[in-house]
Design an enzyme around this catalytic site. Structure first.
Site, PDB file in Angstrom:
ATOM      1  N   TYR A 143       0.755  -1.106   0.145  1.00 12.75           N
ATOM      2  CA  TYR A 143       0.047  -0.171   0.176  1.00 12.75           C
ATOM      3  C   TYR A 143       0.794   1.312  -0.044  1.00 12.75           C
ATOM      4  CZ  TYR A 143      -3.766   3.088   0.992  1.00 12.75           C
ATOM      5  OH  TYR A 143      -4.898   3.858   0.950  1.00 12.75           O
ATOM      6  N   ASP A 144       2.125   1.310   0.738  1.00 12.42           N
ATOM      7  CA  ASP A 144       2.918   2.378   0.911  1.00 12.42           C
ATOM      8  C   ASP A 144       3.546   2.524  -0.568  1.00 12.42           C
ATOM      9  OD1 ASP A 144       3.453   4.115   2.856  1.00 12.42           O
ATOM     10  OD2 ASP A 144       5.684   3.411   2.363  1.00 12.42           O
TER      11      ASP A 144
ATOM     12  N   GLU B 262       1.088   4.379  -2.567  1.00 14.90           N
ATOM     13  CA  GLU B 262       0.795   5.795  -2.021  1.00 14.90           C
ATOM     14  C   GLU B 262       2.008   6.752  -2.759  1.00 14.90           C
ATOM     15  OE1 GLU B 262      -1.350   6.503   2.259  1.00 14.90           O
ATOM     16  OE2 GLU B 262       0.676   5.431   1.988  1.00 14.90           O
TER      17      GLU B 262
ATOM     18  N   SER C 165     -16.802  10.096   2.180  1.00 18.16           N
ATOM     19  CA  SER C 165     -17.656   9.637   0.974  1.00 18.16           C
ATOM     20  C   SER C 165     -16.954   9.939  -0.382  1.00 18.16           C
ATOM     21  CB  SER C 165     -18.949  10.002   1.154  1.00 18.16           C
ATOM     22  OG  SER C 165     -19.817   9.175   0.307  1.00 18.16           O
ATOM     23  N   SER C 166     -17.841  10.395  -1.333  1.00 22.25           N
ATOM     24  CA  SER C 166     -17.137  10.401  -2.588  1.00 22.25           C
ATOM     25  C   SER C 166     -17.676  11.808  -3.522  1.00 22.25           C
ATOM     26  CB  SER C 166     -17.484   9.256  -3.568  1.00 22.25           C
ATOM     27  OG  SER C 166     -16.949   8.191  -2.840  1.00 22.25           O
TER      28      SER C 166
ATOM     29  N   PHE D 296     -17.176  11.785  -6.824  1.00 23.88           N
ATOM     30  CA  PHE D 296     -16.075  10.542  -7.298  1.00 23.88           C
ATOM     31  C   PHE D 296     -16.749   9.227  -7.225  1.00 23.88           C
ATOM     32  CE2 PHE D 296     -13.387  13.882  -5.383  1.00 23.88           C
ATOM     33  CZ  PHE D 296     -12.441  13.950  -6.405  1.00 23.88           C
TER      34      PHE D 296
ATOM     35  N   GLU E  63     -15.157   5.277  -7.303  1.00 26.71           N
ATOM     36  CA  GLU E  63     -13.932   4.710  -7.322  1.00 26.71           C
ATOM     37  C   GLU E  63     -14.434   3.152  -7.512  1.00 26.71           C
ATOM     38  OE1 GLU E  63     -14.342   7.861  -4.649  1.00 26.71           O
ATOM     39  OE2 GLU E  63     -14.650   5.713  -3.605  1.00 26.71           O
TER      40      GLU E  63
END
Length: 311
Positions: A63-64, A67, A82-83, A196, A198
């Site tokens: 994950y890092d 990022e 939220s989005s 957004f 995702e």
């Protein structure tokens, strides 16, 4: 002041989003920011690491790496929104530091909305590139989030591993991981929010070309969901921009694909001619500058020229 801001001001809304820090952006709602607004951007990336005997640590490191790939958002405390980016918001590459590629873009296809209008769907790469230009990369950091800052983000992601022996493949494992993000801009931003969407998933065959074809199909599925969400709120959008990232994994690797839209305030020294004393003018400066003009004034070389960035 723009016509939109004049209308919003009459409703008591300001979109000012200034960080008192030098160089670093700060998260929306962090104490000390100037203004009630926020700026957002689009990030989708994927990272891998060689699998160890600890699933938790593998997830953290992969994950890092996602990022810190392309638009740098390493070392942050990410909180989840939220989005939506509403009346208080602006988007990098579109509302501020507008990318010329946005105005050159041609729709890939259209999706019919609840009111009968056609929603044009575009490739979001110009907006993804714009966030890279502003935040910088891990190797060439610009106005990235302050280390340890609390950054509200619309976000989703997926993690999966590829076994050392493909014959041992189990459900949930795969050959690759992918993520997607869409921003749909409201037709009437004084009444409705931009939105957004995702998505993320695991790819279960070794064929990378088939994955690329699949992602084009995901773009159509996302467009349909955008139109349906608009119908739920009786909101119409003027355009949608959808972008992807993916990575294929080698045997014995774990992959992590993320989709992130950070909500931030802008450091004053990222604004050419800006002053902490005139935050409203600062936002106007960023709204009136194109991305190439900003790069020139800041003395930065483009990081995305010649299609240099791969997501």
């Amino acid at each position: 002041m723009s016509e939109l801001d004049a209308k919003l001001n009459k409703l008591g809304v300001d979109r000012i989003a200034i960080s008192p820090y030098k160089q670093w952006t700060r998260g929306y709602m962090e104490p000390g920011n100037i203004g009630n607004g926020y700026v957002t951007g689009l990030k989708v990336d994927a990272g891998v690491r060689d699998k160890s005997d600890d699933d938790v640590l593998d997830g953290i490191v992969s994950y890092d790496r996602a990022e810190t790939k392309n638009a740098y958002i390493g070392q942050i405390n990410m909180t989840t929104a939220s989005s939506f980016t509403g009346v208080q918001g602006r988007v990098i590459g579109y509302d501020i530091l507008r990318s010329p590629e946005v105005d050159k873009a041609k729709p890939l296809f259209t999706e019919t909305q609840w009111d009968g209008s056609e929603l044009p769907i575009y490739d979001a790469k110009p907006l993804q590139d714009a966030l890279v230009e502003y935040f910088g990369t891990e190797q060439d950091r610009r106005h990235y989030p302050a280390p340890g800052s609390f950054i509200v983000c619309a976000n989703k992601g997926v993690t999966a591993e590829r076994p050392k022996n493909d014959a041992d493949m189990k459900p949930g494992q795969g050959y690759g991981v992918w993520s997607a993000i869409a921003i749909s801009f409201a037709k009437d931003p004084t009444k409705d929010s931009s939105m957004f969407v995702e998505d993320a998933g695991v790819w279960e065959t070794p064929n990378e070309d088939e994955l690329l074809e699949y992602l084009e199909g995901r773009r159509k599925a996302m467009a349909k969901s955008i139109a349906e969400c608009g119908q739920d709120a009786h909101a119409s959008f003027e355009s949608s921009w959808i972008g992807f990232a993916y990575t294929m994994m080698e045997p014995g690797q774990i992959g992590n694909a993320i989709t992130v839209a950070p909500y931030v305030s802008l450091p004053i020294d990222s604004i050419p001619g800006g002053s902490i004393l005139t935050p409203d003018k600062d936002m106007e400066i960023m709204e009136n500058l194109t991305m190439p003009e900003w790069l020139e004034k800041m003395g930065y070389k483009s990081l995305s020229a010649n299609n240099a960035l791969k997501y």
